[in-house]
Design a protein around this motif. Structure first.
Motif, PDB file in Angstrom:
ATOM      1  N   GLY A 101      -8.928-132.219   0.821  1.00 61.77           N
ATOM      2  CA  GLY A 101      -9.844-131.222   0.296  1.00 61.77           C
ATOM      3  C   GLY A 101      -9.150-130.167  -0.528  1.00 61.77           C
ATOM      4  N   MET A 102      -9.903-129.106  -0.794  1.00 64.42           N
ATOM      5  CA  MET A 102      -9.362-128.001  -1.593  1.00 64.42           C
ATOM      6  C   MET A 102      -8.427-127.148  -0.750  1.00 64.42           C
ATOM      7  SD  MET A 102     -12.310-126.338  -3.999  1.00 64.42           S
ATOM      8  CE  MET A 102     -13.265-125.803  -2.589  1.00 64.42           C
ATOM      9  N   ARG A 103      -7.273-126.866  -1.286  1.00 64.56           N
ATOM     10  CA  ARG A 103      -6.386-125.887  -0.663  1.00 64.56           C
ATOM     11  C   ARG A 103      -6.622-124.527  -1.291  1.00 64.56           C
ATOM     12  NH1 ARG A 103      -2.301-123.302  -2.226  1.00 64.56           N
ATOM     13  NH2 ARG A 103      -0.776-122.393  -0.860  1.00 64.56           N
ATOM     14  N   SER A 104      -6.818-124.496  -2.597  1.00 68.34           N
ATOM     15  CA  SER A 104      -7.150-123.276  -3.347  1.00 68.34           C
ATOM     16  C   SER A 104      -8.282-123.647  -4.285  1.00 68.34           C
ATOM     17  CB  SER A 104      -5.951-122.776  -4.151  1.00 68.34           C
ATOM     18  OG  SER A 104      -4.804-122.642  -3.352  1.00 68.34           O
ATOM     19  N   GLY A 105      -9.315-122.833  -4.307  1.00 68.16           N
ATOM     20  CA  GLY A 105     -10.513-123.185  -5.045  1.00 68.16           C
ATOM     21  C   GLY A 105     -10.611-122.625  -6.447  1.00 68.16           C
ATOM     22  N   PRO A 106     -11.834-122.584  -6.978  1.00 67.00           N
ATOM     23  CA  PRO A 106     -12.085-122.133  -8.339  1.00 67.00           C
ATOM     24  C   PRO A 106     -11.679-120.687  -8.602  1.00 67.00           C
ATOM     25  CG  PRO A 106     -13.998-123.263  -7.479  1.00 67.00           C
ATOM     26  CD  PRO A 106     -13.050-123.089  -6.343  1.00 67.00           C
ATOM     27  N   GLY A 107     -11.879-119.803  -7.626  1.00 71.03           N
ATOM     28  CA  GLY A 107     -11.484-118.404  -7.825  1.00 71.03           C
ATOM     29  C   GLY A 107      -9.994-118.281  -8.064  1.00 71.03           C
ATOM     30  N   PRO A 143      -8.620-110.436  -6.881  1.00 70.56           N
ATOM     31  CA  PRO A 143      -9.916-110.407  -6.177  1.00 70.56           C
ATOM     32  C   PRO A 143     -10.807-111.620  -6.462  1.00 70.56           C
ATOM     33  CG  PRO A 143      -9.386-108.229  -6.987  1.00 70.56           C
ATOM     34  CD  PRO A 143      -8.350-109.166  -7.569  1.00 70.56           C
ATOM     35  N   LEU A 144     -10.573-112.319  -7.579  1.00 73.41           N
ATOM     36  CA  LEU A 144     -11.342-113.532  -7.859  1.00 73.41           C
ATOM     37  C   LEU A 144     -11.120-114.596  -6.787  1.00 73.41           C
ATOM     38  CD1 LEU A 144     -10.716-113.793 -11.707  1.00 73.41           C
ATOM     39  CD2 LEU A 144     -12.885-113.238 -10.570  1.00 73.41           C
ATOM     40  N   CYS A 145      -9.976-114.558  -6.155  1.00 74.67           N
ATOM     41  CA  CYS A 145      -9.670-115.536  -5.098  1.00 74.67           C
ATOM     42  C   CYS A 145     -10.626-115.410  -3.923  1.00 74.67           C
ATOM     43  CB  CYS A 145      -8.226-115.377  -4.622  1.00 74.67           C
ATOM     44  SG  CYS A 145      -7.003-115.709  -5.908  1.00 74.67           S
ATOM     45  N   TRP A 146     -11.160-114.235  -3.688  1.00 74.35           N
ATOM     46  CA  TRP A 146     -12.099-114.034  -2.578  1.00 74.35           C
ATOM     47  C   TRP A 146     -13.394-114.806  -2.793  1.00 74.35           C
ATOM     48  CZ3 TRP A 146     -10.464-112.266   1.853  1.00 74.35           C
ATOM     49  CH2 TRP A 146      -9.322-111.469   1.873  1.00 74.35           C
ATOM     50  N   ILE A 147     -13.716-115.095  -4.043  1.00 70.84           N
ATOM     51  CA  ILE A 147     -14.920-115.865  -4.348  1.00 70.84           C
ATOM     52  C   ILE A 147     -14.844-117.248  -3.696  1.00 70.84           C
ATOM     53  CG2 ILE A 147     -16.212-116.978  -6.225  1.00 70.84           C
ATOM     54  CD1 ILE A 147     -15.424-114.539  -7.964  1.00 70.84           C
ATOM     55  N   ASP A 148     -13.624-117.758  -3.529  1.00 72.97           N
ATOM     56  CA  ASP A 148     -13.460-119.075  -2.905  1.00 72.97           C
ATOM     57  C   ASP A 148     -14.075-119.135  -1.511  1.00 72.97           C
ATOM     58  OD1 ASP A 148     -12.235-120.090  -5.140  1.00 72.97           O
ATOM     59  OD2 ASP A 148     -10.195-119.831  -4.372  1.00 72.97           O
ATOM     60  N   TYR A 149     -14.053-118.034  -0.786  1.00 76.81           N
ATOM     61  CA  TYR A 149     -14.658-118.013   0.554  1.00 76.81           C
ATOM     62  C   TYR A 149     -16.169-118.199   0.489  1.00 76.81           C
ATOM     63  CZ  TYR A 149     -10.187-116.529   2.385  1.00 76.81           C
ATOM     64  OH  TYR A 149      -8.867-116.480   2.732  1.00 76.81           O
ATOM     65  N   LEU A 150     -16.768-117.801  -0.623  1.00 73.28           N
ATOM     66  CA  LEU A 150     -18.213-117.916  -0.778  1.00 73.28           C
ATOM     67  C   LEU A 150     -18.650-119.282  -1.295  1.00 73.28           C
ATOM     68  CD1 LEU A 150     -18.888-114.440  -2.434  1.00 73.28           C
ATOM     69  CD2 LEU A 150     -19.203-115.064  -0.023  1.00 73.28           C
ATOM     70  N   ILE A 151     -17.864-119.860  -2.200  1.00 73.84           N
ATOM     71  CA  ILE A 151     -18.328-121.082  -2.873  1.00 73.84           C
ATOM     72  C   ILE A 151     -17.558-122.345  -2.485  1.00 73.84           C
ATOM     73  CG2 ILE A 151     -19.199-119.781  -4.846  1.00 73.84           C
ATOM     74  CD1 ILE A 151     -16.782-120.766  -6.450  1.00 73.84           C
ATOM     75  N   SER A 152     -16.565-122.226  -1.630  1.00 65.32           N
ATOM     76  CA  SER A 152     -15.762-123.406  -1.293  1.00 65.32           C
ATOM     77  C   SER A 152     -16.564-124.489  -0.568  1.00 65.32           C
ATOM     78  CB  SER A 152     -14.553-123.007  -0.460  1.00 65.32           C
ATOM     79  OG  SER A 152     -14.946-122.484   0.784  1.00 65.32           O
ATOM     80  N   LYS A 153     -17.687-124.134   0.003  1.00 58.51           N
ATOM     81  CA  LYS A 153     -18.533-125.120   0.682  1.00 58.51           C
ATOM     82  C   LYS A 153     -19.344-125.969  -0.305  1.00 58.51           C
ATOM     83  CE  LYS A 153     -17.532-123.596   4.841  1.00 58.51           C
ATOM     84  NZ  LYS A 153     -16.126-123.690   5.024  1.00 58.51           N
ATOM     85  N   ILE A 160     -13.195-127.461 -10.393  1.00 58.77           N
ATOM     86  CA  ILE A 160     -12.129-126.636 -10.961  1.00 58.77           C
ATOM     87  C   ILE A 160     -11.257-126.024  -9.862  1.00 58.77           C
ATOM     88  CG2 ILE A 160     -13.219-126.162 -13.188  1.00 58.77           C
ATOM     89  CD1 ILE A 160     -13.996-123.377 -12.072  1.00 58.77           C
ATOM     90  N   ALA A 161     -11.027-126.779  -8.806  1.00 53.12           N
ATOM     91  CA  ALA A 161     -10.142-126.310  -7.731  1.00 53.12           C
ATOM     92  C   ALA A 161      -8.720-126.151  -8.287  1.00 53.12           C
ATOM     93  CB  ALA A 161     -10.132-127.314  -6.589  1.00 53.12           C
TER      94      ALA A 161
END
Length: 167
Positions: A101-107, A143-153, A160-161
């Motif tokens: 799976g994703m280790r680091s996401g779009p953010g 701070p864009l990295c925090w978006i990953d917690y919202l959209i990683s599901k 774009i991970a």
């Protein structure tokens, strides 16, 4: 940890064994686990490295691999490849997948790409300035990295991970 052997091609301070990743100094099937983070993109023949990992791993052993997908060029000393999730699974098809799976996401990907973009734009081709600006912009856009917690599901976030992992 004491039960972990750190292998690298360069004798950094925390390296236990200096070796060629294509000729690991172990017998066949003796290693309990392999952690291969941010390595495969830096070798000309990642399939050969994967085969070598498979050779040294015990039956039932665990492999953990992390690779980049959406990430800019980063030589250390070289940078050759990027993989999608499907590409990573294909590269590791001789292993039994436990999880992928994703280790680091779009953010995180957007943070990195924007930092690179603005560092290039504002450094005017000066390498040392680019390096400083890149770090500063990584922090600024973090701070864009925090978006990953919202959209990683969301399944589509894998489009774009920044990184994928395989166990």
């Amino acid at each position: 940890r004491e039960d972990v052997i750190n292998i690298d091609f360069y004798p950094f301070k925390n390296v236990d064994i200096v070796a060629d990743i294509l000729k690991l100094p172990f017998e066949d099937g003796v290693v309990d686990g392999v952690i291969c983070e941010h390595v495969l993109e830096h070798v000309p023949d990642p399939s050969a490295v994967v085969a070598e990992i498979h050779r040294v791993l015990k039956p039932g052993g665990i492999v953990y691999v992390v690779i980049p997908f959406v990430m800019s060029f980063h030589s250390s000393p070289y940078d050759y490849y990027r993989w999608s999730k499907l590409g990573l699974r294909e590269e590791l098809k001789d292993f039994t997948e436990i999880d992928c799976g994703m280790r680091s996401g779009p953010g995180a990907a957007v943070d990195y790409v924007l930092a690179e973009f603005f560092a290039i734009l504002l450094s005017f081709g000066v390498t040392s300035l680019h390096q400083v600006l890149f770090i500063l912009f990584l922090i600024l856009f973090a701070p864009l990295c925090w978006i990953d917690y919202l959209i990683s599901k969301f399944k589509t976030s894998e489009n774009i991970a920044q990184h994928f992992y395989f166990i």
